[in-house]
Enzyme design. Structure first.
Site, mmCIF file in Angstrom:
data_model
loop_
_atom_site.group_PDB
_atom_site.id
_atom_site.type_symbol
_atom_site.label_atom_id
_atom_site.label_comp_id
_atom_site.label_asym_id
_atom_site.label_seq_id
_atom_site.Cartn_x
_atom_site.Cartn_y
_atom_site.Cartn_z
ATOM 1 N N THR A 11 0.807 -1.220 0.000
ATOM 2 C CA THR A 11 0.000 0.000 0.000
ATOM 3 C C THR A 11 0.842 1.272 0.000
ATOM 4 O O THR A 11 0.335 2.344 0.308
ATOM 5 C CB THR A 11 -0.944 0.003 1.219
ATOM 6 O OG1 THR A 11 -0.161 -0.167 2.409
ATOM 7 C CG2 THR A 11 -1.949 -1.104 1.122
ATOM 8 N N SER A 253 2.271 5.756 11.065
ATOM 9 C CA SER A 253 1.650 5.190 9.878
ATOM 10 C C SER A 253 2.256 5.831 8.650
ATOM 11 O O SER A 253 3.000 6.819 8.734
ATOM 12 C CB SER A 253 0.135 5.441 9.887
ATOM 13 O OG SER A 253 -0.147 6.814 9.664
ATOM 14 N N LYS A 254 1.940 5.281 7.488
ATOM 15 C CA LYS A 254 2.482 5.809 6.238
ATOM 16 C C LYS A 254 1.925 7.194 5.934
ATOM 17 O O LYS A 254 2.503 7.936 5.146
ATOM 18 C CB LYS A 254 2.136 4.857 5.085
ATOM 19 C CG LYS A 254 2.754 3.469 5.228
ATOM 20 C CD LYS A 254 2.293 2.548 4.123
ATOM 21 C CE LYS A 254 2.854 1.151 4.321
ATOM 22 N NZ LYS A 254 2.400 0.205 3.286
ATOM 23 N N ARG A 255 0.816 7.534 6.546
ATOM 24 C CA ARG A 255 0.169 8.812 6.245
ATOM 25 C C ARG A 255 0.466 9.881 7.289
ATOM 26 O O ARG A 255 -0.017 10.993 7.186
ATOM 27 C CB ARG A 255 -1.348 8.603 6.151
ATOM 28 C CG ARG A 255 -1.757 7.644 5.059
ATOM 29 C CD ARG A 255 -3.264 7.396 5.051
ATOM 30 N NE ARG A 255 -3.714 6.784 6.291
ATOM 31 C CZ ARG A 255 -3.635 5.479 6.535
ATOM 32 N NH1 ARG A 255 -3.131 4.671 5.638
ATOM 33 N NH2 ARG A 255 -4.054 4.989 7.691
ATOM 34 N N HIS A 256 1.270 9.544 8.286
ATOM 35 C CA HIS A 256 1.484 10.485 9.385
ATOM 36 C C HIS A 256 2.953 10.485 9.782
ATOM 37 O O HIS A 256 3.490 9.482 10.211
ATOM 38 C CB HIS A 256 0.624 10.082 10.580
ATOM 39 C CG HIS A 256 0.634 11.113 11.683
ATOM 40 N ND1 HIS A 256 -0.267 11.109 12.711
ATOM 41 C CD2 HIS A 256 1.434 12.178 11.919
ATOM 42 C CE1 HIS A 256 -0.020 12.105 13.541
ATOM 43 N NE2 HIS A 256 1.022 12.773 13.070
#
Length: 535
Positions: A11, A253-256
């Site tokens: 992802t 996380s990858k988004r943070h």
């Protein structure tokens, strides 16, 4: 054979938490004399990002974590992409349905949302009313024949008899079925499995003996053990790893946050230092002896500590090679709390790993070659961006160098002439007259030329300092003024290595040329240092 697996989803780029999980799998597999698999869990096609698998492989290779089986490394356990194993999941789902432990659910997404809302309003903790569990075989067959879409759900009302739930890190855990969704979905309407089914099937089919995964899956462990029991399979041993947190204590996380491994690769951090840093995040707990397994079930989980450590675990900045990590790693020594990654600890660890590397000629050469392209790119017009000069820079900076990419920041003067008109350079000599500066420079040039450059290079640091103090005393100049003028002339920077070391790194010709050039710089009175500093 002991066999573990690292099973990321494709992802996006691999993040630090994923790299730590791969590392722990590597350490534990090697410690037990086993192997590990890279398995790609790509059953959620809506979240898959092209190029992710290649990025994961590149990050693992950079870190020196060589998986034994997986993509590009065929073995007896493939295929290693879950999307290529769909028939296997369907066969297991059908087996559960045939045995009455699972059933087909034909409810639409809207129906399920309405049911969930109705149950919540009534004060129920259930999320589904089990409507499709009560369909007759004839009704199910008719709907399937008509092409109605369905999911396969496990019937959580059937609780098999099995040993108590146990985890290597957390110890015995009370079963918490009521904390899960009612009759969790095993097979989605697109006939792709959920994690619950896919992980159980793959871990069994691949012969996985130990499962290391994030603590977020700990509440699902009783469900997974139920599946193993329903299917009459022997489960692996489980170890749930506490997650990593950002400095603000939010979940990594990858988004943070700044958590992608590729960012640390680009910035020049040492791969062994990154592994050292990640390995020690949460490693170092001491627990009381494990308590007997609790009986019964509960809607909340209760974790009993794992066995007491026989050896002291390393502290959070202990320097370790990969082989030392392997020999010392122990899952029960992991903390039960989430860990914050402290970048200042990485700086310390990276600095000392660098020092270990450049302590031998081969390591120094490799470091210089690795950073050669970066230095050339920063100082494009410089004729001094050679590998040998970079080696001199590394040796000169020694303990000052935290990251190999910081060479252009800490020692630009080795590659280009100092900017003597900069605010920093001018502030160094603003209160020293031009005449005094010239006398100090001439005195140092005298020391260099008195017995020849070769003699200067061969002389000890202490003997040169004695001679310099003698010259300084002749001039009647304070030591800090004397050294500041020399540092200004040689580097144009307030801080840096010892003056004598800088001169030796520059060499005779460049040192003399630089001393001569600095005499042509305008007086500091021509520059308003305070005004420039405020800009």
């Amino acid at each position: 054979m002991v066999l573990l697996r690292f099973a990321p989803s494709p992802t996006g780029p691999l993040h630090l938490g994923g790299l730590r999980m791969a590392l722990y799998n590597h350490l534990y597999a090697r410690k037990l004399g086993g192997k590990w698999i890279l398995r790609i869990e790509d059953t959620d096609t809506t979240r898959s990002v092209p190029g992710s698998v290649e990025g994961i492989q590149k990050a693992l290779s950079w870190a020196g974590l060589d998986y034994d089986f997986g993509p590009a490394r065929d073995g007896p356990h493939g295929p290693y992409f879950q999307s290529e194993r769909r028939d296997l999941y369907r066969s297991y789902a059908n087996k559960l349905v045939d045995n009455g432990q699972a059933y087909r659910c034909f409810c639409s997404a809207d129906e399920l949302a309405d049911v969930k809302a109705r149950l919540a309003r009534s004060g129920s903790n259930n999320t589904y009313d089990k409507k499709c569990l009560h369909l007759s075989d004839e009704e199910v067959a008719r709907k399937v024949k008509a092409g109605e879409k369905y999911v396969v759900r496990i019937n959580d009302g059937i609780v098999p008899t099995r040993p108590p739930t146990h985890d290597i890190v957390y110890g015995y855990v009370r079963d918490a079925h009521l904390s899960l969704a009612t009759d969790p979905v095993l097979l989605k309407s697109d006939q792709f499995p959920t994690y619950h089914l896919a992980s159980v099937v793959d871990d069994h089919e691949m012969g996985i003996t130990h499962v290391l995964r994030g603590e977020e899956w700990l509440p699902s462990l009783p469900l997974h053990l139920d599946l193993y029991t329903h299917l009459n399979l022997t489960p692996p041993q489980f170890a749930h790893i506490p997650i990593l947190l950002n400095p603000d204590k939010t979940k990594m996380s990858k988004r943070h946050g700044d958590v992608q491994v590729v960012d640390y690769m680009r910035r020049g951090w040492e791969p062994h230092a990154i592994l050292n840093w990640l390995a020690l995040a949460g490693w170092g707990a001491k627990h009381e002896p494990e308590q007997p397994a609790p009986s019964g079930t509960s809607s909340s989980s209760s974790r009993s500590p794992s066995p007491h450590r026989l050896e002291d675990a390393p502290d959070s900045t202990h320097l370790m090679t990969l082989s030392e990590m392997i020999s010392g790693f122990d899952l029960p020594a992991l903390t039960h709390r989430s860990s914050i990654l402290d970048v200042t600890k990485l700086e310390y660890i990276n600095k000392h790993h660098l020092m270990r590397t450049w302590s031998n000629p081969k390591g120094l050469e490799e470091l210089a070659k690795r950073v050669h392209g970066l230095v050339k790119d920063v100082f494009k017009a410089s004729p001094y961006t050679t590998v040998n000069n970079i080696k001199n820079a590394i040796t000169l900076l020694e303990g000052r160098l935290t990251n190999i990419h910081d060479i252009p920041i800490h020692a630009p003067y080795l590659f280009v002439e100092p900017d003597w008109t900069s605010v920093e350079a001018q502030s160094m000599i603003r209160d020293i007259s031009v005449e005094k500066r010239m006398h100090i420079i001439d005195a140092f040039m005298t020391v260099i030329q008195a017995n020849g450059w070769l003699t200067f290079e061969a002389a000890s640091h202490e003997s040169i300092m004695v001679t310099l103090h003698q010259e300084r005393e002749k001039l009647g100049v304070q030591l800090k003024v004397f050294m500041r003028v020399l540092r200004h002339a040689l580097t144009g920077m307030k801080d840096g290595p010892a003056i004598i070391d800088i001169v030796r790194a520059l060499g005779h010709e460049r040192t003399i040329t630089r001393f001569q050039a600095v005499k042509d710089v305008k007086d500091v009175d021509d520059v308003d240092v305070d005004a420039e500093s405020k800009k």
